[in-house]
Every structure is written in structure tokens, then in C-alpha cells.
Design a protein around this motif. Structure first.
Motif, PDB file in Angstrom:
ATOM      1  N   GLY A  25     -10.290   0.153  13.142  1.00 22.16           N
ATOM      2  CA  GLY A  25     -11.194  -1.012  13.112  1.00 22.16           C
ATOM      3  C   GLY A  25     -12.148  -0.944  11.932  1.00 22.16           C
ATOM      4  N   GLN A  26     -12.709   0.225  11.671  1.00 21.51           N
ATOM      5  CA  GLN A  26     -13.627   0.381  10.542  1.00 21.51           C
ATOM      6  C   GLN A  26     -12.907   0.150   9.217  1.00 21.51           C
ATOM      7  OE1 GLN A  26     -14.835   4.389  11.579  1.00 21.51           O
ATOM      8  NE2 GLN A  26     -16.932   3.711  12.062  1.00 21.51           N
ATOM      9  N   PHE A  27     -11.661   0.620   9.146  1.00 21.68           N
ATOM     10  CA  PHE A  27     -10.914   0.404   7.905  1.00 21.68           C
ATOM     11  C   PHE A  27     -10.696  -1.074   7.655  1.00 21.68           C
ATOM     12  CE2 PHE A  27      -6.848  -0.761   6.031  1.00 21.68           C
ATOM     13  CZ  PHE A  27      -7.065  -0.321   4.732  1.00 21.68           C
ATOM     14  N   SER A  32     -11.702  -6.160   4.718  1.00 16.32           N
ATOM     15  CA  SER A  32     -12.110  -7.573   4.713  1.00 16.32           C
ATOM     16  C   SER A  32     -13.291  -7.802   3.766  1.00 16.32           C
ATOM     17  CB  SER A  32     -12.489  -7.996   6.138  1.00 16.32           C
ATOM     18  OG  SER A  32     -12.939  -9.319   6.157  1.00 16.32           O
ATOM     19  N   GLN A  33     -14.251  -6.903   3.799  1.00 12.52           N
ATOM     20  CA  GLN A  33     -15.428  -7.040   2.932  1.00 12.52           C
ATOM     21  C   GLN A  33     -15.045  -6.923   1.456  1.00 12.52           C
ATOM     22  OE1 GLN A  33     -18.080  -3.991   4.307  1.00 12.52           O
ATOM     23  NE2 GLN A  33     -18.647  -5.092   6.179  1.00 12.52           N
ATOM     24  N   ASN A  34     -14.191  -5.956   1.136  1.00 13.54           N
ATOM     25  CA  ASN A  34     -13.843  -5.728  -0.265  1.00 13.54           C
ATOM     26  C   ASN A  34     -12.837  -6.738  -0.802  1.00 13.54           C
ATOM     27  OD1 ASN A  34     -15.151  -3.089  -1.413  1.00 13.54           O
ATOM     28  ND2 ASN A  34     -14.674  -2.653   0.731  1.00 13.54           N
ATOM     29  N   GLU A  35     -12.085  -7.355   0.083  1.00 17.90           N
ATOM     30  CA  GLU A  35     -11.177  -8.429  -0.345  1.00 17.90           C
ATOM     31  C   GLU A  35     -11.996  -9.586  -0.917  1.00 17.90           C
ATOM     32  OE1 GLU A  35      -7.227  -8.973   0.282  1.00 17.90           O
ATOM     33  OE2 GLU A  35      -7.974  -7.122  -0.606  1.00 17.90           O
ATOM     34  N   ARG A  36     -13.052  -9.927  -0.212  1.00 14.77           N
ATOM     35  CA  ARG A  36     -13.917 -11.005  -0.698  1.00 14.77           C
ATOM     36  C   ARG A  36     -14.624 -10.610  -1.989  1.00 14.77           C
ATOM     37  NH1 ARG A  36     -15.058 -11.267   4.920  1.00 14.77           N
ATOM     38  NH2 ARG A  36     -16.979 -10.073   4.630  1.00 14.77           N
ATOM     39  N   ASN A  60      -3.229   8.707  10.140  1.00 16.50           N
ATOM     40  CA  ASN A  60      -2.091   8.616  11.076  1.00 16.50           C
ATOM     41  C   ASN A  60      -2.010   7.255  11.760  1.00 16.50           C
ATOM     42  OD1 ASN A  60      -1.316  11.335  10.626  1.00 16.50           O
ATOM     43  ND2 ASN A  60      -2.886  12.016  12.046  1.00 16.50           N
ATOM     44  N   SER A  61      -2.114   6.192  10.961  1.00 16.05           N
ATOM     45  CA  SER A  61      -2.119   4.844  11.531  1.00 16.05           C
ATOM     46  C   SER A  61      -0.887   4.060  11.090  1.00 16.05           C
ATOM     47  CB  SER A  61      -3.385   4.094  11.108  1.00 16.05           C
ATOM     48  OG  SER A  61      -3.281   2.723  11.454  1.00 16.05           O
ATOM     49  N   GLU A  62       0.025   3.815  12.021  1.00 13.52           N
ATOM     50  CA  GLU A  62       1.183   2.971  11.713  1.00 13.52           C
ATOM     51  C   GLU A  62       0.725   1.543  11.393  1.00 13.52           C
ATOM     52  OE1 GLU A  62       4.450   3.093  14.451  1.00 13.52           O
ATOM     53  OE2 GLU A  62       4.308   5.260  14.759  1.00 13.52           O
ATOM     54  N   LYS A  63      -0.312   1.094  12.069  1.00 15.00           N
ATOM     55  CA  LYS A  63      -0.821  -0.269  11.858  1.00 15.00           C
ATOM     56  C   LYS A  63      -1.298  -0.463  10.424  1.00 15.00           C
ATOM     57  CE  LYS A  63      -4.045  -3.634  13.882  1.00 15.00           C
ATOM     58  NZ  LYS A  63      -5.087  -3.830  14.928  1.00 15.00           N
ATOM     59  N   VAL A  64      -2.027   0.510   9.881  1.00 12.75           N
ATOM     60  CA  VAL A  64      -2.525   0.407   8.500  1.00 12.75           C
ATOM     61  C   VAL A  64      -1.368   0.475   7.509  1.00 12.75           C
ATOM     62  CG1 VAL A  64      -3.961   1.513   6.738  1.00 12.75           C
ATOM     63  CG2 VAL A  64      -4.813   1.311   9.082  1.00 12.75           C
ATOM     64  N   LEU A  65      -0.381   1.343   7.767  1.00  9.17           N
ATOM     65  CA  LEU A  65       0.773   1.435   6.872  1.00  9.17           C
ATOM     66  C   LEU A  65       1.587   0.143   6.892  1.00  9.17           C
ATOM     67  CD1 LEU A  65       1.955   5.096   7.566  1.00  9.17           C
ATOM     68  CD2 LEU A  65       1.015   4.216   5.431  1.00  9.17           C
ATOM     69  N   LYS A  66       1.743  -0.469   8.064  1.00  8.08           N
ATOM     70  CA  LYS A  66       2.463  -1.747   8.147  1.00  8.08           C
ATOM     71  C   LYS A  66       1.702  -2.844   7.412  1.00  8.08           C
ATOM     72  CE  LYS A  66       4.958  -0.791  12.437  1.00  8.08           C
ATOM     73  NZ  LYS A  66       5.075  -1.074  13.890  1.00  8.08           N
ATOM     74  N   CYS A  67       0.371  -2.758   7.442  1.00 12.84           N
ATOM     75  CA  CYS A  67      -0.461  -3.700   6.679  1.00 12.84           C
ATOM     76  C   CYS A  67      -0.179  -3.550   5.188  1.00 12.84           C
ATOM     77  CB  CYS A  67      -1.933  -3.433   6.972  1.00 12.84           C
ATOM     78  SG  CYS A  67      -3.092  -4.265   5.860  1.00 12.84           S
ATOM     79  N   ALA A  68      -0.088  -2.294   4.710  1.00 14.42           N
ATOM     80  CA  ALA A  68       0.202  -2.040   3.296  1.00 14.42           C
ATOM     81  C   ALA A  68       1.563  -2.612   2.917  1.00 14.42           C
ATOM     82  CB  ALA A  68       0.149  -0.545   3.006  1.00 14.42           C
ATOM     83  N   ILE A  69       2.561  -2.406   3.761  1.00 15.00           N
ATOM     84  CA  ILE A  69       3.916  -2.904   3.477  1.00 15.00           C
ATOM     85  C   ILE A  69       3.932  -4.426   3.441  1.00 15.00           C
ATOM     86  CG2 ILE A  69       6.248  -3.101   4.441  1.00 15.00           C
ATOM     87  CD1 ILE A  69       5.873  -0.184   5.465  1.00 15.00           C
ATOM     88  N   SER A  70       3.250  -5.044   4.397  1.00 11.73           N
ATOM     89  CA  SER A  70       3.191  -6.508   4.435  1.00 11.73           C
ATOM     90  C   SER A  70       2.551  -7.064   3.169  1.00 11.73           C
ATOM     91  CB  SER A  70       2.401  -6.955   5.670  1.00 11.73           C
ATOM     92  OG  SER A  70       2.250  -8.355   5.689  1.00 11.73           O
TER      93      SER A  70
END
Length: 502
Positions: A25-27, A32-36, A60-70
Motif C-alpha cells: 500500500g505504501q509503495f 501515485s504521488q511521483n507519477e503526478r 516479495n510482492s507479486e502484485k508490484v511485479l505484475k504492475c511493472a509488467i503491465s
């Protein structure tokens, strides 16, 4: 906007990772902040997806890695860096999956490593650094699937480009040590031990080693050096000398050993006269019930030996035919054939006919390997058409999950590489065209035309197909045998992937 400000943001977040103080969640809030804030910055655009991949793996976050791939897929532009980042991120996702689930079944069912390998193989040699790292990671994927023999071939290619590339030296050394554990030859492969020892020591001279693999690699290398020295003393290691093949050997023998074409476990090195012969042999195991059915051998063993003999016959005949195509003058025979001039720069001759026939024979070996494996593990003698792609079927996957043998997994992975749009599909395409229509050998090949191939490419393809058949035979032999006990070299082994990629 200054690049240094973006680097500061990266550094702040990475410090939280190091302190184990960063949640998913913190990541995503940070992202989101740095995208803007940095959306229009070129440096940020080029580095952020790789950075997300690094963070995802570190926490160890599959969710973050899937975000990178997307994100990588959304912004994909063909380049060495984008293919490298994409490939490594898929590998990292695969690593997390096999760490948190049944690793054997994940390797069968997940396509993460396969997608990663395909992306890495798109990295071209015009950027040496990316090329070396991507090929090393591809070799490590092969090793993950139990395809040790093929991984060693890739490490050889990498070290031809840069003999001092430390991480490849380490991984080749550990690949040799894995190979030695399964080494069935009567003579002890001390040469490979010495070469592994030399590799590990040389790797420490490469300043890139730690930046690629992390600080832990230094301890790992030193541990492996000590293990080898405990098995063979430093004095013994120094005394081991590589042997040269005998001066008085035939052209055919020299052709075979130079190209590593003998079906034995010596990897193209010369130990003794047995290095110049084909010695692959399946040690089929019979149950007591099966052996009592026949005074000689069971039907299962008999059939296994017969089909294996046919594979050996096809492979060795293909090898001899190819050698004869370049060593024997065939012009007089060509003069008796009315080859039709098709006005397209294509070439037809007995020489090319021999090479094409040899290529087809090699391809046939792969289909026979599928028959061998099916009969051995299902005791069904099949008269139906059965091709190498049976090793990708649901029927075979059921056998694979029951047996849980890494060598069967290696065969499955190799067979997948022959499917459409995969790494070795060109072999299948050439074989099908040779069997059913035609392949033109041309001087000026159109790369978009599947029916054409240059003389040089045909030779490269033939040699590469030989190694795939040899690999499949190697995996088949080990799959048929009971689990071989490891040697006293009880070494900790792992394949080292890229550490930082952004």
C-alpha cells in the motif's frame, strides 16, 4: 526537472525497503504521488518501470511485479533495455511463485519463465552489456528447468564474447558441478572440477560481479572454491592437464569432437579414446514381476533398447551424411541431374540434398524420443502418429506431475520451445517444409521468407539441432534411470539472476 531529485525519491524508497518498512500500500501511494510529479520527465519514464521491478522483488510482492509488467506492456518500445527489463521482471515473478508454491507444478503450469526467456533472447549483441546479462539469465532459466546441458552451451557462447564476465563464469562453474553430480562415466571428470575451480577464482577479478549479483555472491563463490578444494587438493587441481585429441585421428573424428557431436557425457572435451565414441545408454529398470515374464528381458526393456538403437542409428547416420556432404566431391553426380534453373538464385545439388536429408533424420530423432518416453512411462506401444510435441500434451503433463522428475520437466520445456512462435519453431518449420514441399538454399536470403535459407544459416541450424537432439537424449537417459545418487561433491547450487536492473 533535475534528475538528481528523482534519484533522491528512489533512494528514500529504497532505504525503506532496506529497513523492512515498506508495504504494498505504501509503495502504490508513493508511485501515485511521483507519477503526478515526474510524469513528463524523460529520465523518470525510462527508469521507473525497472525500479518498480526491483522494489517488487525486494519486498516479495507479486502484485508490484505484475504492475511493472503491465506498465512495460503499455509503454513498450522495441529496445535492448525494454526487452531486458521485461525479461527480468517475468523471471522475478516466476521466482516468487516457485518460492511460495509447489515449485515443480509452478514450473509446469506458469509461463513466467518462458515469457521472460523470450524477452531476454530479443536483446541483440549490439549492446554488449545488456547482451551478456540477458544471455546469462536465459541460461539460468534453462538450468531452472533442469536443462543443464543446454545452459552450459549458452555459458560457452557468453564467455566467447567476454571471457572475463564474472557472473557467467560463476554460473558455468556451478553448471559443471551440477552436471558432475549426474556424470555416469567411469573416469572421474576431474577436468571439469579444475575448470570450475578456475572459473570461480577468475570471477572474483570482475568488478561487475557484486553490482550484478549482490554482496552475497562473494561468500557463495568462496564457499564453492573451498568445497572443490576439500574434494581435490590444490596440488591435485594444479596437476590436472587438459588432454589434446590424438594427432593421428580421422577427419570425421576431428569434425565430431570439434563440434561436440559424440553422444557421450564429455561435453566435447577429450579424456581418452572413449571420448571419440557414442556411449549414451538407457539403464532401464525392470520390476521383478516384469523380469519374470521373460528369461532375457521384459518387453518394456526390449522395446526401450530397440527404439534407442534406432535413435542412435538416425543421429549417427545424419552426422555422417552431413560430414560427407562437405568432405566428398559430388560434382560428377550433380552433372547427371537436370536441376531446373528457377531464376531465383536458389541452389540445388547432391551436397544440399545430403544436408537436407540429414536435417530430416535429426528431426525424426525427436519424434522417436517422444515414443520412447511414452512407452517407458505408460507401457503403451503406439502405432499412431506421435511427434515431439506430445511432450507438451495433457497426457504427458499427467506423467510429469506423477513422476516429478526434473529431466522429464526438461523434456517438456524443450518441446514447448518447438511450438509455433517459440524459440526453436524454425527447426520444426524447416523440417515440415523439407518433408512436404521445399526449402531453397540461396545466396541472398529474404529473412521474411520461410521457404528460403542461406548456406551459412543452414549449417548453423544443423549444428544447433544436433545439440537439441543430444540434449533431449541426455534428459531421456536420466529420466529413465532411477534417481542417481549425488557424488561426494555436495555443493550448494543456485542460478544467479540479475540483481539491479533500473
Amino acid at each position: 526537472m533535475d534528475k538528481s531529485e528523482i534519484k533522491k525519491e528512489y533512494s528514500k524508497l529504497y532505504n525503506k525497503v532496506q529497513e523492512k518498512d515498506l508495504s504494498e500500500g505504501q509503495f502504490f501511494e508513493w508511485l501515485s504521488q511521483n507519477e503526478r510529479k515526474f510524469r513528463s520527465n524523460e529520465y523518470y519514464a525510462n527508469s521507473i518501470n525497472g525500479f518498480i521491478s526491483d522494489i517488487g522483488f525486494d519486498i516479495n510482492s507479486e502484485k508490484v511485479l505484475k504492475c511493472a509488467i503491465s506498465r512495460m506492456n503499455e509503454t513498450y518500445i522495441e529496445s535492448n533495455k525494454s526487452n531486458f527489463d521485461m525479461g527480468n521482471t517475468y523471471l522475478r515473478l516466476g521466482q516468487l511463485k516457485i518460492q511460495s508454491h509447489d515449485s515443480f507444478n509452478i514450473l509446469i503450469d506458469s509461463d513466467c519463465f518462458r515469457k521472460g526467456a523470450k524477452a531476454l533472447l530479443k536483446v541483440s549483441a549490439d549492446d554488449k552489456d545488456y547482451f551478456l546479462r540477458s544471455r546469462t539469465n536465459y541460461a539460468n532459466v534453462l538450468k531452472t528447468y533442469g536443462r543443464i546441458y543446454e545452459a552450459l552451451l549458452i555459458y560457452d557462447e557468453i564467455l566467447e564474447v567476454d571471457p572475463n564476465f564474472g557472473i557467467a563464469l560463476v554460473n558455468q562453474a556451478t553448471g559443471w558441478l551440477s552436471y558432475i553430480k549426474l556424470y555416469p562415466s567411469e573416469h572421474k571428470p576431474t577436468l571439469l572440477l579444475k575448470k570450475a575451480h578456475e572459473n570461480l577464482n577468475r570471477s572474483l577479478d570482475d568488478p561487475r560481479l557484486v553490482s550484478i549479483a549482490g554482496e552475497g555472491i562473494l561468500t557463495f563463490v568462496q564457499e564453492n572454491i573451498k568445497y572443490i578444494e576439500n574434494y581435490l587438493s590444490v596440488r591435485e587441481l594444479k596437476a590436472i592437464k587438459a588432454k589434446n585429441p590424438p594427432f593421428l585421428m580421422s577427419k570425421y573424428q576431428r569434425f565430431c569432437i570439434t563440434n561436440n557431436l559424440y553422444l557421450n557425457f564429455d561435453l566435447g572435451y577429450y579424456y581418452d579414446k572413449d571420448s571419440l565414441r557414442d556411449s549414451f545408454f538407457p539403464h532401464a529398470i525392470e520390476s521383478l514381476e516384469e523380469s519374470l515374464q521373460s528369461p532375457g528381458m521384459s518387453k518394456k526393456t526390449y522395446y526401450t533398447f530397440q527404439i534407442f538403437n534406432q535413435i542412435l542409428e538416425d543421429f549417427s547416420t545424419a552426422r555422417l551424411i552431413y560430414f560427407e556432404s562437405s568432405d566428398i566431391s559430388l560434382r560428377n553426380y550433380d552433372n547427371n541431374v537436370n536441376f531446373i534453373y528457377a531464376l531465383d538464385y536458389s541452389r540445388n545439388s547432391h551436397r544440399y540434398g545430403k544436408i537436407k536429408a540429414s536435417f530430416t533424420l535429426l528431426s525424426n530423432c525427436l519424434d522417436k524420443i517422444a515414443h520412447l518416453i511414452r512407452f517407458y512411462f505408460k507401457s503403451i506401444e503406439s502405432s499412431q502418429d506421435l511427434y515431439f510435441n506430445w511432450l507438451t500434451s495433457t497426457e504427458f503433463k499427467t506423467i510429469l506431475k506423477q513422476e516429478k522428475k526434473k529431466q522429464l520437466l526438461a523434456l517438456h520445456s524443450l518441446a514447448l520451445d518447438f511450438q509455433r512462435n517459440e524459440i526453436f519453431h524454425s527447426f520444426k518449420s524447416i523440417r515440415n517444409r523439407l518433408t512436404h514441399s521445399f526449402v531453397k538454399v540461396t545466396v541472398l536470403r529474404n529473412p521474411m521468407n520461410e521457404e528460403e535459407i542461406s548456406n551459412d544459416d543452414l549449417k548453423i541450424k544443423w549444428l544447433d539441432l544436433c545439440q537439441r537432439v543430444k540434449a533431449a537424449l541426455y534428459y531421456s537417459i536420466l529420466a529413465i534411470e532411477p534417481n542417481r545418487e549425488e557424488t561426494t561433491l555436495n555443493l550448494p547450487l543456485y542460478a544467479t539472476f540479475q540483481h539491479g536492473i533500473y
